[in-house]
Scaffold this active site. Structure first.
Site, PDB file in Angstrom:
ATOM      1  N   LYS A 197      -1.252  -6.967  -9.482  1.00 57.92           N
ATOM      2  CA  LYS A 197      -2.249  -7.054  -8.406  1.00 57.92           C
ATOM      3  C   LYS A 197      -1.810  -6.073  -7.328  1.00 57.92           C
ATOM      4  O   LYS A 197      -1.037  -6.402  -6.428  1.00 57.92           O
ATOM      5  CB  LYS A 197      -2.287  -8.486  -7.859  1.00 57.92           C
ATOM      6  CG  LYS A 197      -3.571  -8.904  -7.195  1.00 57.92           C
ATOM      7  CD  LYS A 197      -3.967  -8.098  -5.980  1.00 57.92           C
ATOM      8  CE  LYS A 197      -3.121  -8.331  -4.759  1.00 57.92           C
ATOM      9  NZ  LYS A 197      -3.387  -7.316  -3.689  1.00 57.92           N
ATOM     10  N   GLU A 208      -5.028  -3.765  -2.236  1.00 57.52           N
ATOM     11  CA  GLU A 208      -6.466  -3.457  -2.279  1.00 57.52           C
ATOM     12  C   GLU A 208      -6.770  -2.119  -1.600  1.00 57.52           C
ATOM     13  O   GLU A 208      -7.859  -1.579  -1.741  1.00 57.52           O
ATOM     14  CB  GLU A 208      -7.275  -4.595  -1.653  1.00 57.52           C
ATOM     15  CG  GLU A 208      -7.002  -4.896  -0.177  1.00 57.52           C
ATOM     16  CD  GLU A 208      -5.801  -5.820   0.049  1.00 57.52           C
ATOM     17  OE1 GLU A 208      -4.834  -5.758  -0.732  1.00 57.52           O
ATOM     18  OE2 GLU A 208      -5.843  -6.599   1.027  1.00 57.52           O
ATOM     19  N   GLU A 241       8.941  -4.233  13.135  1.00 61.04           N
ATOM     20  CA  GLU A 241       8.842  -3.143  12.155  1.00 61.04           C
ATOM     21  C   GLU A 241       7.577  -2.358  12.510  1.00 61.04           C
ATOM     22  O   GLU A 241       6.473  -2.905  12.435  1.00 61.04           O
ATOM     23  CB  GLU A 241       8.717  -3.703  10.738  1.00 61.04           C
ATOM     24  CG  GLU A 241       8.613  -2.602   9.696  1.00 61.04           C
ATOM     25  CD  GLU A 241       8.324  -3.101   8.273  1.00 61.04           C
ATOM     26  OE1 GLU A 241       7.660  -4.136   8.116  1.00 61.04           O
ATOM     27  OE2 GLU A 241       8.758  -2.416   7.335  1.00 61.04           O
ATOM     28  N   SER A 252       5.189  -7.085   3.218  1.00 61.81           N
ATOM     29  CA  SER A 252       5.731  -7.414   4.536  1.00 61.81           C
ATOM     30  C   SER A 252       6.488  -8.756   4.482  1.00 61.81           C
ATOM     31  O   SER A 252       6.237  -9.590   3.607  1.00 61.81           O
ATOM     32  CB  SER A 252       4.590  -7.493   5.553  1.00 61.81           C
ATOM     33  OG  SER A 252       3.680  -8.487   5.144  1.00 61.81           O
ATOM     34  N   CYS A 279       9.522   1.682   3.081  1.00 60.84           N
ATOM     35  CA  CYS A 279      10.381   0.547   3.396  1.00 60.84           C
ATOM     36  C   CYS A 279      11.822   0.996   3.595  1.00 60.84           C
ATOM     37  O   CYS A 279      12.629   0.263   4.143  1.00 60.84           O
ATOM     38  CB  CYS A 279      10.326  -0.464   2.267  1.00 60.84           C
ATOM     39  SG  CYS A 279      10.844   0.275   0.727  1.00 60.84           S
ATOM     40  N   PHE A 304       0.807  -1.229   0.000  1.00 59.85           N
ATOM     41  CA  PHE A 304       0.000   0.000   0.000  1.00 59.85           C
ATOM     42  C   PHE A 304       0.834   1.269   0.000  1.00 59.85           C
ATOM     43  O   PHE A 304       0.338   2.337  -0.322  1.00 59.85           O
ATOM     44  CB  PHE A 304      -0.949   0.002   1.221  1.00 59.85           C
ATOM     45  CG  PHE A 304      -0.265   0.357   2.522  1.00 59.85           C
ATOM     46  CD1 PHE A 304      -0.005   1.684   2.853  1.00 59.85           C
ATOM     47  CD2 PHE A 304       0.142  -0.622   3.419  1.00 59.85           C
ATOM     48  CE1 PHE A 304       0.628   2.026   4.037  1.00 59.85           C
ATOM     49  CE2 PHE A 304       0.781  -0.298   4.603  1.00 59.85           C
ATOM     50  CZ  PHE A 304       1.030   1.033   4.911  1.00 59.85           C
TER      51      PHE A 304
HETATM   52  P1  NAD Z   1       1.393  -6.722   2.912  1.00 66.03           P
HETATM   53  O1  NAD Z   1       2.420  -7.788   2.965  1.00 66.03           O
HETATM   54  O2  NAD Z   1       0.273  -6.756   3.900  1.00 66.03           O
HETATM   55  O3  NAD Z   1       0.681  -6.709   1.464  1.00 66.03           O
HETATM   56  C1  NAD Z   1       1.437  -6.707   0.280  1.00 66.03           C
HETATM   57  C2  NAD Z   1       0.619  -7.362  -0.822  1.00 66.03           C
HETATM   58  O4  NAD Z   1       0.349  -8.724  -0.469  1.00 66.03           O
HETATM   59  C3  NAD Z   1      -0.741  -6.710  -1.069  1.00 66.03           C
HETATM   60  O5  NAD Z   1      -0.968  -6.690  -2.454  1.00 66.03           O
HETATM   61  C4  NAD Z   1      -1.720  -7.627  -0.352  1.00 66.03           C
HETATM   62  O6  NAD Z   1      -2.982  -7.667  -0.980  1.00 66.03           O
HETATM   63  C5  NAD Z   1      -1.052  -8.978  -0.438  1.00 66.03           C
HETATM   64  N1  NAD Z   1      -1.289  -9.819   0.750  1.00 66.03           N
HETATM   65  C6  NAD Z   1      -1.469  -9.396   2.033  1.00 66.03           C
HETATM   66  N2  NAD Z   1      -1.613 -10.450   2.851  1.00 66.03           N
HETATM   67  C7  NAD Z   1      -1.519 -11.563   2.080  1.00 66.03           C
HETATM   68  C8  NAD Z   1      -1.580 -12.964   2.355  1.00 66.03           C
HETATM   69  N3  NAD Z   1      -1.761 -13.410   3.588  1.00 66.03           N
HETATM   70  N4  NAD Z   1      -1.436 -13.823   1.322  1.00 66.03           N
HETATM   71  C9  NAD Z   1      -1.235 -13.373   0.075  1.00 66.03           C
HETATM   72  N5  NAD Z   1      -1.171 -12.059  -0.245  1.00 66.03           N
HETATM   73  C10 NAD Z   1      -1.312 -11.158   0.744  1.00 66.03           C
HETATM   74  O7  NAD Z   1       2.175  -5.321   2.976  1.00 66.03           O
HETATM   75  P2  NAD Z   1       1.567  -3.861   3.106  1.00 66.03           P
HETATM   76  O8  NAD Z   1       1.013  -3.679   4.477  1.00 66.03           O
HETATM   77  O9  NAD Z   1       0.712  -3.550   1.940  1.00 66.03           O
HETATM   78  O10 NAD Z   1       2.905  -2.996   2.927  1.00 66.03           O
HETATM   79  C11 NAD Z   1       3.765  -2.678   4.000  1.00 66.03           C
HETATM   80  C12 NAD Z   1       4.932  -3.636   4.073  1.00 66.03           C
HETATM   81  O11 NAD Z   1       5.615  -3.644   2.828  1.00 66.03           O
HETATM   82  C13 NAD Z   1       5.976  -3.228   5.099  1.00 66.03           C
HETATM   83  O12 NAD Z   1       6.414  -4.385   5.764  1.00 66.03           O
HETATM   84  C14 NAD Z   1       7.088  -2.630   4.269  1.00 66.03           C
HETATM   85  O13 NAD Z   1       8.380  -2.674   4.844  1.00 66.03           O
HETATM   86  C15 NAD Z   1       7.017  -3.477   3.049  1.00 66.03           C
HETATM   87  N6  NAD Z   1       7.638  -2.839   1.905  1.00 66.03           N
HETATM   88  C16 NAD Z   1       8.864  -3.312   1.510  1.00 66.03           C
HETATM   89  C17 NAD Z   1       9.510  -2.713   0.453  1.00 66.03           C
HETATM   90  C18 NAD Z   1      10.854  -3.205   0.002  1.00 66.03           C
HETATM   91  O14 NAD Z   1      11.329  -2.703  -0.981  1.00 66.03           O
HETATM   92  N7  NAD Z   1      11.472  -4.152   0.662  1.00 66.03           N
HETATM   93  C19 NAD Z   1       8.905  -1.639  -0.223  1.00 66.03           C
HETATM   94  C20 NAD Z   1       7.654  -1.200   0.198  1.00 66.03           C
HETATM   95  C21 NAD Z   1       7.025  -1.815   1.274  1.00 66.03           C
END
Ligand code: NAD
Length: 500
Positions: free
Chosen positions: A175, A178, A384, A228, A283, A151
């Protein structure tokens, strides 16, 4: 009141979802639901993958130069629409308009990089690897590639992926999160307007159901994920088990090491921007400072003064430094982590709990929060937080500080602040983190380098964009050739041929 419902983008046009499940999309500054997005099911995923698969043969056969020209037109349209994309990102994420515009610009730079694809796809060539034998390598597309994004960067993170994949001759299914799907849908429409053939770029909005259908789909060849750490690990393992190549970037806990010889005013400004920009939801945010020796007291005094002056409010208002966090649930998690820091004995130098912004009483705000004297056994160090909370740890020596950072399970970004080339060089050499800043607080590599962390911040081998991105989205093929004259024909040999 019924809210507008977004469509999916499949085969070059907006299409209603087969799924009837919907996600509410809130404006985090007001808490108001601004629209809804379909949560795609396997029928929607099948339609998007089928469109991408059907478009692949013709797109693969389109010359890299023609692909690059479409990318150039896409870049122009992105520049024309930068303010609108920033507005959408700010509305759905909460970040300030200036911050959103900057992140859209960093994404546009990946399109610029990908526009050089005729040059990037040149393989290697060697004449006479054996007598009369030549060798060359080709970089060929993988097929249908998938992007799953978080997000916190509604435009930039998708742009790390699809321009490079598509430039390399692949087709794509994106994808997005959401919580922030509108930028992705807008970018797909702009790409079509730029001349991209139907089916090359598809966007489906959705959650775990859509992700699972993509991870196991037999026609998907490669998966890029950012999010994450637990989900990154799951995506990596599930995708790999189903025979796909996967790059899955995870969470972070980015440390800044501050030496006593650093320019403290410069360092404090750099750290405030890196810790509280985008309400800490980056991130590459600096969430942890390790202050060495006398650096601690000097830095803390400056941080306290500068952080107290930050203006918090709706991201679309002028003069605002920091917007809300993404949701009420996330705000509550951050507040409970701040509670745990107090309970576990850290010094709360600035408390952002309970902040109300006039006119935005229902918004998801947490004020900038600063902790001193944090230790590695505290929950605020181990988790985090992904919010506007900066923690300061103290270390006696440079070596102690480096050991502390290297023991952390994450390894996304880090920075050292010093005026000594000696400390800077040792830091660069010894630190076990993928992206390193020297007096640069957020060392996000430019598009022509690659972006990625180490350890629990990356599952997979290759980073995003730059040449590692090109390598991820291509399969290399090595061709060895000989063109013997008729009189050079030799008798059959069953021994392993040694060329040389
Ligand atoms: P998230 O892991 O909750 O979601 C990321 C994506 O995965 C979304 O599209 C979501 O719909 C999907 N998703 C969520 N739960 C899922 C599941 N159980 N099974 C399958 N798909 C699932 O992350 P977020 O809250 O949207 O973003 C924040 C996180 O992203 C933080 O941990 C941040 O550090 C990380 N991030 C990392 C980088 C990097 O470059 N390493 C960059 C940006 C964000």
């Amino acid at each position: 009141m019924t809210q507008p419902v977004l469509s999916l983008w499949i085969n070059g046009q907006a299409r209603s979802a087969a799924s009837t499940r919907l996600a509410d999309i809130a404006n985090p500054a007001t808490g108001e639901i601004v629209r809804q997005a379909p949560l795609a099911n396997s029928e929607d995923v099948n339609a998007a993958v089928a469109a991408a698969k059907a478009a692949f043969p013709a797109w693969r056969a389109t010359t890299p130069l023609r692909r690059a020209r479409i990318l150039t037109r896409f870049r122009e349209l992105m520049e024309k629409n930068r303010d609108e994309l920033a507005r959408l990102a700010s509305e759905e994420h909460g970040k300030t308009l200036a911050d959103a515009a900057g992140s859209v610009q960093r994404g546009i730079e990946v399109i610029e990089f990908a526009s050089g694809v005729p040059h990037l796809l040149k393989g290697e060539q060697a004449e006479d690897v054996g007598r009369g034998v030549d060798c060359h390598s080709l970089l060929q597309p993988v097929g249908v590639c998938v992007g799953i994004t978080p997000f916190n960067f509604p435009a930039m993170v998708p742009l790390w992926m699809f321009p490079v994949a598509i430039a390399c001759g692949n087709t794509f299914v994106l994808k997005p999160s959401e919580k922030v799907p509108s930028c992705s849908l807008k970018m797909a429409a702009l790409f079509t307007e730029a001349g991209l053939p139907d089916g090359v770029m598809n966007v489906i909005t959705g959650d775990k159901e859509a992700v699972d259908a993509l991870l196991t789909h037999p026609d998907v060849g490669a998966i890029s994920f950012v999010g994450s750490t637990p989900v990154a690990k799951y995506v990596y393992e599930t995708g790999a088990r189903h025979g796909k190549r996967v790059q899955a970037l995870g969470g972070a806990k980015n440390h800044a090491l501050v030496m006593p010889d650093a320019d403290m005013a410069f360092t404090a400004d750099a750290i405030v921007g890196a810790a509280y920009g985008s309400a800490g939801e980056r991130c590459m945010a600096i969430s942890t400072v390790v202050a060495v020796g006398s650096a601690g007291d000097a830095l803390l005094a400056l941080l306290q003064q500068k952080v107290a002056g930050l203006k918090v409010g709706a991201g679309n208002q002028p003069g605002i430094d920091m917007g809300p966090v993404i949701s009420g649930a996330h705000r509550d998690r951050i507040v409970s982590l701040i509670d745990s820091g107090v309970a576990q004995g850290a010094t709360l130098a600035l408390d952002g709990r309970g902040l109300t912004v006039p006119g935005c009483e229902q918004g998801f705000f947490v004020g900038p929060t600063l902790f001193d004297h944090v230790t590695t056994d505290m929950t605020i160090y181990q988790e985090e937080i992904f919010g506007p909370v900066l923690i300061v740890l103290r270390a006696n020596t440079f070596d102690d500080a480096v050991r502390l950072i290297n023991r952390n399970p994450y390894g996304n970004g880090t920075a050292v602040f010093t005026r000594s080339g000696h400390w800077a060089r040792r830091f660069e050499n010894e630190i076990e983190v993928g992206m390193v800043g020297i007096n640069v607080p957020i060392p996000v590599p430019m598009a022509f380098f690659s972006f990625g962390g180490w350890k629990a911040s990356l599952f997979g081998d290759l980073h995003m964009h730059g040449m590692e991105g090109v390598n991820f989205y291509t399969r290399s093929k090595v061709v060895t050739s000989r063109w013997p004259a008729p009189e050079e024909h030799s008798a059959a040999t069953l021994a392993m041929p040694a060329l040389g």
